[in-house]
Design a protein around this motif. Structure first.
Motif, PDB file in Angstrom:
ATOM      1  N   GLU A  83       0.820  -1.207   0.000  1.00 29.11           N
ATOM      2  CA  GLU A  83       0.000   0.000   0.000  1.00 29.11           C
ATOM      3  C   GLU A  83       0.856   1.260   0.000  1.00 29.11           C
ATOM      4  OE1 GLU A  83      -3.358   2.315  -0.256  1.00 29.11           O
ATOM      5  OE2 GLU A  83      -3.089   0.168  -0.564  1.00 29.11           O
ATOM      6  N   ILE A  84       2.013   1.210   0.630  1.00 28.65           N
ATOM      7  CA  ILE A  84       2.904   2.367   0.629  1.00 28.65           C
ATOM      8  C   ILE A  84       3.400   2.667  -0.785  1.00 28.65           C
ATOM      9  CG2 ILE A  84       5.212   3.119   1.344  1.00 28.65           C
ATOM     10  CD1 ILE A  84       3.026   3.590   3.415  1.00 28.65           C
ATOM     11  N   TYR A  86       1.619   2.435  -3.457  1.00 29.16           N
ATOM     12  CA  TYR A  86       0.559   3.284  -4.010  1.00 29.16           C
ATOM     13  C   TYR A  86       0.684   4.704  -3.459  1.00 29.16           C
ATOM     14  CZ  TYR A  86      -3.768   5.794  -4.263  1.00 29.16           C
ATOM     15  OH  TYR A  86      -4.666   6.793  -4.460  1.00 29.16           O
ATOM     16  N   PHE A  87       0.909   4.794  -2.163  1.00 31.72           N
ATOM     17  CA  PHE A  87       0.997   6.097  -1.506  1.00 31.72           C
ATOM     18  C   PHE A  87       2.097   6.942  -2.142  1.00 31.72           C
ATOM     19  CE2 PHE A  87       1.976   8.885   2.151  1.00 31.72           C
ATOM     20  CZ  PHE A  87       0.688   9.354   2.414  1.00 31.72           C
ATOM     21  N   VAL A  88       3.242   6.316  -2.410  1.00 29.72           N
ATOM     22  CA  VAL A  88       4.350   7.020  -3.073  1.00 29.72           C
ATOM     23  C   VAL A  88       3.940   7.419  -4.493  1.00 29.72           C
ATOM     24  CG1 VAL A  88       6.709   6.787  -3.930  1.00 29.72           C
ATOM     25  CG2 VAL A  88       6.105   5.880  -1.684  1.00 29.72           C
ATOM     26  N   GLY A  89       3.148   6.555  -5.143  1.00 28.33           N
ATOM     27  CA  GLY A  89       2.711   6.851  -6.501  1.00 28.33           C
ATOM     28  C   GLY A  89       1.826   8.073  -6.609  1.00 28.33           C
ATOM     29  N   VAL A  90       1.237   8.483  -5.500  1.00 28.90           N
ATOM     30  CA  VAL A  90       0.402   9.687  -5.523  1.00 28.90           C
ATOM     31  C   VAL A  90       1.237  10.918  -5.853  1.00 28.90           C
ATOM     32  CG1 VAL A  90      -1.152  11.133  -4.123  1.00 28.90           C
ATOM     33  CG2 VAL A  90      -1.275   8.669  -3.942  1.00 28.90           C
ATOM     34  N   SER A  91       2.571  10.799  -5.704  1.00 22.76           N
ATOM     35  CA  SER A  91       3.440  11.911  -6.104  1.00 22.76           C
ATOM     36  C   SER A  91       3.240  12.277  -7.573  1.00 22.76           C
ATOM     37  CB  SER A  91       4.906  11.548  -5.854  1.00 22.76           C
ATOM     38  OG  SER A  91       5.279  10.391  -6.606  1.00 22.76           O
ATOM     39  N   LEU A 280      -2.975  13.210   1.076  1.00 14.76           N
ATOM     40  CA  LEU A 280      -1.798  12.519   1.599  1.00 14.76           C
ATOM     41  C   LEU A 280      -1.890  12.335   3.113  1.00 14.76           C
ATOM     42  CD1 LEU A 280       1.037  14.180  -0.521  1.00 14.76           C
ATOM     43  CD2 LEU A 280       0.188  11.839  -0.702  1.00 14.76           C
ATOM     44  N   CYS A 281      -2.355  13.353   3.813  1.00 13.70           N
ATOM     45  CA  CYS A 281      -2.517  13.243   5.268  1.00 13.70           C
ATOM     46  C   CYS A 281      -3.572  12.187   5.601  1.00 13.70           C
ATOM     47  CB  CYS A 281      -2.919  14.598   5.854  1.00 13.70           C
ATOM     48  SG  CYS A 281      -1.655  15.878   5.714  1.00 13.70           S
ATOM     49  N   PHE A 282      -4.688  12.243   4.905  1.00  9.67           N
ATOM     50  CA  PHE A 282      -5.762  11.274   5.122  1.00  9.67           C
ATOM     51  C   PHE A 282      -5.268   9.857   4.832  1.00  9.67           C
ATOM     52  CE2 PHE A 282      -9.338   8.674   4.070  1.00  9.67           C
ATOM     53  CZ  PHE A 282     -10.437   9.196   4.746  1.00  9.67           C
ATOM     54  N   GLY A 283      -4.590   9.698   3.714  1.00  4.30           N
ATOM     55  CA  GLY A 283      -4.166   8.374   3.270  1.00  4.30           C
ATOM     56  C   GLY A 283      -3.178   7.707   4.198  1.00  4.30           C
ATOM     57  N   LEU A 284      -2.242   8.489   4.737  1.00  3.87           N
ATOM     58  CA  LEU A 284      -1.250   7.904   5.637  1.00  3.87           C
ATOM     59  C   LEU A 284      -1.924   7.360   6.899  1.00  3.87           C
ATOM     60  CD1 LEU A 284       1.683   7.292   6.300  1.00  3.87           C
ATOM     61  CD2 LEU A 284       1.867   9.594   7.286  1.00  3.87           C
TER      62      LEU A 284
END
Length: 490
Positions: A83-84, A86-91, A280-284
């Motif tokens: 999942e992280i 994906y989180f990095v991919g939000v960049s 990003l804050c919500f997702g983390l």
């Protein structure tokens, strides 16, 4: 938890959400003579706060608290790493978001497929993109419906059937979509995002406390099931499996049209930036909460017959007070519905704008909106039928859908960065990549031991580049498009 108490909570949620959706109707048109931009993009007038919450609710759906928790239950800490990625991919949104917004405003784009068709001066590119998105997004919508079915069935201990849950979610998603299009969905999403984040975090803290705190929980995991805290873990993940699942997920923010379409909606670039930061804050927070749920269920509920039942069974356990469990259940249900109605609205906008309008040979907004409303119903029924198959892990199915959607990524990147990209190249990469994905999934073939998730991007990219080099590029349109994508707009 009894079926009666569940339905009482659901009815209360529906009353509040429908009221919010109704208030979101455009005060200028009062629901009459709605344009394509007004119905499908909310007239591009959303601020950063609402956009961030809606983006979060649409992205973090039943996949997270049901799917990611279930994947953690099965695969251990590797699910967090997945999942992280994906989180990095939000960049990518930080790079492509302003470009999407600028060209959307300049050319009045309604859909990402319309953007590609215009950039490559090709109606077939727009049509093929729209149809490909339908092919892979309908199963993804079905995953959300299945999440609701598992949730209601699990929490009621079978008193509410899986099919009842999926039908309920479908009907509610249609109601939100029909009331005022994207305006109602954005505002109900904002309400649902806040609701699900607060309630899910509260339950995670409560369950961890019940288990003795984080230190005790992880100490127990390391002693009893030490492999779940290591990579590759208990056997689900190998490097090839992790790569195949994670690579398409990295490009989710570009490849999934229900997400990339939202880059057209903020009222200005400042709102777009606030949307990204808020997301990003919500997702983390939500990622950490979902993984914590999976680990908690691993300790408290070993031996579940289906990993996707981890969350429903956890909520139905003695560790969570019934009232709080019901609040969280409604939050998860709301999150799933927010993704379902967003997908349905995006697909209906693509089919009406990029398929129906081209086939009918007209640009009448009123006709396109009417057609799009009929398409909503068709998409909903197809998703419901697919959900009833109850296939595999929710998390794995979600990534499989994203694998198919990734075929558009080379054409999107080329649209903004490669003037030499051509319509033939884009069309070949989209259709050829889709064929490869379908063949690999249907046959189970893994060339060099690698899954379709690894092959889809290089195959699509090679097709796009090679065919483009041997065909004529729309140089003037490319230069104009790229210039507008990079110009400063307040």
């Amino acid at each position: 938890m009894s079926a009666t108490s569940i339905w009482i909570g659901v009815v209360i949620y529906l009353i509040i959400a429908i009221y919010v959706a109704w208030l979101a109707r455009d005060a200028i048109t009062n629901g009459r003579n709605v344009s394509m931009s007004g119905y499908f993009l909310g007239a591009r007038r959303f601020g950063g706060f609402v956009s961030a919450l809606s983006y979060s609710a649409t992205t973090y759906s039943a996949f997270m608290l049901v799917g990611l928790a279930g994947l953690t239950y099965t695969a251990g800490v590797g699910a967090f790493g997945f999942e992280i990625v994906y989180f990095v991919g939000v960049s990518l949104v930080a790079i492509f978001g302003p470009k999407f917004w600028r060209v959307g405003k300049a050319y009045d784009y309604i859909t990402p497929s319309e953007m590609l068709g215009h950039r490559y001066q090709s109606k077939p590119v727009a049509v093929s993109t729209a149809l490909t998105n339908c092919l892979f997004l309908i199963p993804y919508a079905a995953v959300q419906l299945a999440g609701v079915g598992y949730l209601l069935a699990g929490m009621s201990h079978g008193a509410i059937g899986f099919t009842t849950g999926t039908i309920f979610a479908t009907v509610v998603a249609l109601i939100f979509s029909y009331i005022a299009g994207m305006r109602s969905i954005m505002w109900t999403d904002a309400l649902q995002a806040l609701f699900m984040l607060v309630s899910a975090t509260a339950v995670a803290l409560l369950v961890v406390h019940h288990l003795g705190g984080l230190g005790v929980m992880f100490d127990h995991l390391s002693q009893v099931k030490g492999q779940v805290l290591t990579v590759p873990g208990p056997g689900f993940f190998s490097f090839a499996t992790f790569l195949g699942l994670s690579l398409p997920w990295f490009f989710f923010s570009l490849s999934n049209p229900q997400v990339s379409q939202r880059l057209f909606m903020p009222k200005n670039l400042s709102a777009l930036r606030r949307m990204l930061i808020g997301f990003l804050c919500f997702g983390l927070i939500y990622t950490i909460v979902s993984v914590t749920w999976g680990f908690s269920a691993m300790i408290a509920l070993p031996g579940l017959p289906k990993a996707d039942l981890a969350t429903p069974r956890l909520l139905g356990s003695d560790m969570v007070p019934p009232v709080l469990a019901e609040i969280v259940m409604i939050g998860i249900l709301a999150a799933a519905i927010s993704t379902i109605d967003s997908i349905m609205l995006t697909l209906s906008s693509m089919l009406s704008r990029d398929v129906y309008a081209h086939a009918a040979g007209h640009s009448d907004d009123a006709r396109q909106v009417r057609f799009g409303k009929w398409v909503l119903l068709v998409v909903a029924v197809l998703a419901l039928i697919f959900a009833e198959l109850q296939l595999n892990l929710i998390a794995v199915l979600s990534v499989a859908a994203s694998t198919g959607l990734a075929v558009v990524v080379p054409a999107i990147i080329g649209a903004f960065y490669w003037k030499r990209g051509t319509a033939a190249g884009a069309l070949t990469s989209i259709l050829g990549g889709s064929a490869i994905v379908l063949i690999l999934f249907a046959t189970g073939i893994r060339p060099l031991g690698l899954s379709a998730g690894v092959w889809v991007l290089p195959v699509s990219a090679v097709l796009f580049i090679v065919v483009s080099l041997f065909t004529q590029a729309p140089t003037d349109r490319a230069q104009e498009f790229i210039a507008k994508a990079n110009r400063q707009v307040k």
